[in-house]
Design an enzyme around this catalytic site. Structure first.
Site, PDB file in Angstrom:
ATOM      1  N   TYR A  38       0.852  -1.188   0.000  1.00  0.00           N
ATOM      2  CA  TYR A  38       0.000   0.000   0.000  1.00  0.00           C
ATOM      3  C   TYR A  38       0.891   1.243   0.000  1.00  0.00           C
ATOM      4  CZ  TYR A  38      -3.730  -3.251   1.491  1.00  0.00           C
ATOM      5  OH  TYR A  38      -4.627  -4.293   1.582  1.00  0.00           O
TER       6      TYR A  38
HETATM    7  N1  LIG Z   1      -6.214  -9.029   1.292  1.00  0.00           N
HETATM    8  C1  LIG Z   1      -6.467  -8.320   0.205  1.00  0.00           C
HETATM    9  O1  LIG Z   1      -6.059  -8.683  -0.906  1.00  0.00           O
HETATM   10  C2  LIG Z   1      -7.267  -7.059   0.319  1.00  0.00           C
HETATM   11  C3  LIG Z   1      -7.933  -6.593  -0.822  1.00  0.00           C
HETATM   12  C4  LIG Z   1      -8.704  -5.438  -0.692  1.00  0.00           C
HETATM   13  C5  LIG Z   1      -8.793  -4.797   0.511  1.00  0.00           C
HETATM   14  N2  LIG Z   1      -8.117  -5.263   1.616  1.00  0.00           N
HETATM   15  C6  LIG Z   1      -8.213  -4.563   2.915  1.00  0.00           C
HETATM   16  O2  LIG Z   1      -9.552  -4.116   3.105  1.00  0.00           O
HETATM   17  C7  LIG Z   1      -9.574  -2.697   3.275  1.00  0.00           C
HETATM   18  C8  LIG Z   1     -10.828  -2.129   2.657  1.00  0.00           C
HETATM   19  O3  LIG Z   1     -10.926  -2.492   1.293  1.00  0.00           O
HETATM   20  P1  LIG Z   1     -11.004  -1.533   0.046  1.00  0.00           P
HETATM   21  O4  LIG Z   1     -10.437  -0.191   0.410  1.00  0.00           O
HETATM   22  O5  LIG Z   1     -10.414  -2.247  -1.104  1.00  0.00           O
HETATM   23  O6  LIG Z   1     -12.540  -1.410  -0.291  1.00  0.00           O
HETATM   24  P2  LIG Z   1     -13.856  -0.885   0.409  1.00  0.00           P
HETATM   25  O7  LIG Z   1     -13.728  -0.685   1.856  1.00  0.00           O
HETATM   26  O8  LIG Z   1     -14.876  -1.819  -0.115  1.00  0.00           O
HETATM   27  O9  LIG Z   1     -14.067   0.527  -0.335  1.00  0.00           O
HETATM   28  C9  LIG Z   1     -13.351   1.668   0.019  1.00  0.00           C
HETATM   29  C10 LIG Z   1     -13.913   2.872  -0.729  1.00  0.00           C
HETATM   30  O10 LIG Z   1     -15.230   3.112  -0.307  1.00  0.00           O
HETATM   31  C11 LIG Z   1     -15.514   4.507  -0.417  1.00  0.00           C
HETATM   32  N3  LIG Z   1     -16.102   4.943   0.845  1.00  0.00           N
HETATM   33  C12 LIG Z   1     -15.722   4.638   2.098  1.00  0.00           C
HETATM   34  N4  LIG Z   1     -16.516   5.244   3.001  1.00  0.00           N
HETATM   35  C13 LIG Z   1     -17.411   5.950   2.308  1.00  0.00           C
HETATM   36  C14 LIG Z   1     -18.476   6.792   2.671  1.00  0.00           C
HETATM   37  N5  LIG Z   1     -18.786   7.012   3.949  1.00  0.00           N
HETATM   38  N6  LIG Z   1     -19.192   7.373   1.679  1.00  0.00           N
HETATM   39  C15 LIG Z   1     -18.901   7.141   0.377  1.00  0.00           C
HETATM   40  N7  LIG Z   1     -17.896   6.345  -0.013  1.00  0.00           N
HETATM   41  C16 LIG Z   1     -17.158   5.770   0.924  1.00  0.00           C
HETATM   42  C17 LIG Z   1     -14.214   5.221  -0.711  1.00  0.00           C
HETATM   43  O11 LIG Z   1     -14.192   5.539  -2.101  1.00  0.00           O
HETATM   44  P3  LIG Z   1     -14.477   7.015  -2.695  1.00  0.00           P
HETATM   45  O12 LIG Z   1     -14.507   8.003  -1.570  1.00  0.00           O
HETATM   46  O13 LIG Z   1     -13.439   7.307  -3.683  1.00  0.00           O
HETATM   47  O14 LIG Z   1     -15.810   6.837  -3.343  1.00  0.00           O
HETATM   48  C18 LIG Z   1     -13.167   4.148  -0.472  1.00  0.00           C
HETATM   49  O15 LIG Z   1     -12.114   4.240  -1.401  1.00  0.00           O
HETATM   50  C19 LIG Z   1      -8.262  -2.182   2.661  1.00  0.00           C
HETATM   51  O16 LIG Z   1      -7.847  -0.975   3.206  1.00  0.00           O
HETATM   52  C20 LIG Z   1      -7.334  -3.313   3.012  1.00  0.00           C
HETATM   53  O17 LIG Z   1      -6.881  -3.144   4.348  1.00  0.00           O
HETATM   54  C21 LIG Z   1      -7.385  -6.400   1.528  1.00  0.00           C
END
Ligand SMILES: NC(=O)c1ccc[n+]([C@@H]2O[C@H](COP(=O)([O-])OP(=O)(O)OC[C@H]3O[C@@H](n4cnc5c(N)ncnc54)[C@H](OP(=O)(O)O)[C@@H]3O)[C@@H](O)[C@H]2O)c1
Length: 328
Positions: free
Chosen positions: A56
């Site tokens: 990251y």
């Molecule tokens: N093991 C793995 O391979 C893997 C893969 C993916 C993720 N992860 C972990 O899971 C965590 C979360 O996953 P992720 O970031 O991929 O996806 P997520 O939590 O599904 O989506 C994050 C996105 O949601 C939006 N968001 C968040 N809160 C919001 C709100 N209150 N209102 C509107 N939009 C909102 C933001 O986008 P915008 O503001 O741009 O719209 C943000 O970029 C990561 O940080 C990581 O630690 C692990």
């Protein structure tokens, strides 16, 4: 905020976890004050898990997360990070993983990391170009993880529950990780629900439930489908601008379009918006120990905490959501 035991570990983890990834971007490209305020507010609200990874921001997320936790003088929190083997590193998995653990310790400024996961996907065969580990590739990884536990560098280790469903499940039987990351959201709930083979997306065949039954901790990822479940294609300026869906549609736009299936949750007054629906859907599942949320700014964290504090969705809402999966 509820705490759950992470599988059979001794870690009591908050039901909402702080995603420090690059998709949201806060802990990679955010201003120091906003990162600091968000982490402080999260801790004050009961969030105790911070999920980062070497990749990251090419180390930046680990550096920022570690620095702020030190600034706050908090050593009682749970920090997870990940190792990822790529390209020619597949020729020497052991040394690569061992070096990456040492480098993560240094970047985080910690003596011990609570949990380190593999970031590579798991498949029936190694695939270097997609960074996929075969089941055999996991053997040297686990040896290094176990040695790191003995050396006091890490407390627990886990796997990424992404890749081929059968191979991921077999990895749990073969190696007994302490926890897995599992993709779980309104669009693809198959890690937690039994859905027919005709279901549109990858079927994880109740991976979360299987893991939970084995005493393996479960960490929910992509609960907002990378942001698509906000219902808007607009990305925050510091967020990753092009997000590849994980185990949902082929494109981010298609995932955004699918949110209309859940419009009834808003019009019938179950929730205020899609983000609330997604966050409360994730915390409604008792087999999910923590649900990570990716963040672009402090406001998104405040909203997530507000929604978590409203508790799980009602059974009526869950039943109606379940109908949408089977009516497709
Ligand atoms: N093991 C793995 O391979 C893997 C893969 C993916 C993720 N992860 C972990 O899971 C965590 C979360 O996953 P992720 O970031 O991929 O996806 P997520 O939590 O599904 O989506 C994050 C996105 O949601 C939006 N968001 C968040 N809160 C919001 C709100 N209150 N209102 C509107 N939009 C909102 C933001 O986008 P915008 O503001 O741009 O719209 C943000 O970029 C990561 O940080 C990581 O630690 C692990």
């Amino acid at each position: 905020m509820r705490n759950n035991r992470l599988g059979n570990t001794e870690l009591n983890i908050s039901e909402l976890g702080f995603g420090c990834g690059a998709v949201g971007g806060l802990m990679v490209l955010g201003e120091h004050k906003e990162m600091f305020d968000a982490i402080e507010y999260a801790i004050d609200s009961g969030v105790n898990y911070f999920d980062t990874a070497r990749v990251y921001g090419d180390g930046l997320s680990e550096i920022h997360t570690g620095a702020i936790l030190r600034e706050l003088r908090r050593t009682d929190l749970i920090v997870g990070t990940k190792v990822r083997v790529s390209g020619s590193e597949f020729e020497d998995i052991s040394n690569t993983v061992s070096d990456q653990i040492d480098n993560s310790l240094r970047r985080l400024g910690l003596d011990t990391i609570d949990i380190v996961y593999t970031h590579n996907r798991i498949g029936s065969e190694r695939n270097v170009s997609s960074g996929t580990f075969s089941l055999e590739d996991l053997s040297p990884v686990v040896e290094v993880f176990e040695a790191a536990v003995k050396a006091g560098k890490i407390k627990y280790w886990g796997f990424n529950g992404l890749g081929e469903t059968g191979a991921i499940k077999e990895s749990l039987n073969r190696y007994s990780p302490s926890a897995i990351h599992t993709c779980y959201n309104l669009l693809n709930p198959t890690s937690g629900y039994d859905l027919p083979p005709s279901f549109s997306y990858q079927n994880f065949e109740q991976l979360m439930n299987v893991a939970s039954d084995k005493g393996i901790g479960t960490v929910g990822i992509r609960i907002l489908a990378g942001g698509a479940l906000s219902g808007s294609v607009e990305r925050h300026p510091i967020a990753q601008q092009n997000v590849d869906p994980i185990s949902t549609s082929n494109t981010f736009q298609e995932d955004v379009n699918r949110t209309s299936d859940f419009q009834f949750l808003i019009t019938e007054g179950f929730v205020e918006n899609f983000v609330e629906a997604s966050v409360r859907f994730a915390i409604s599942n008792n087999n999910l120990d923590t649900s990570l949320i990716g963040l672009s700014n402090f406001d998104q964290l405040k909203q997530a905490i507000q929604y978590v504090n409203r508790g799980p969705l009602s059974q009526e809402a869950i039943d109606k959501i379940s109908d949408t999966w089977t009516s497709k």
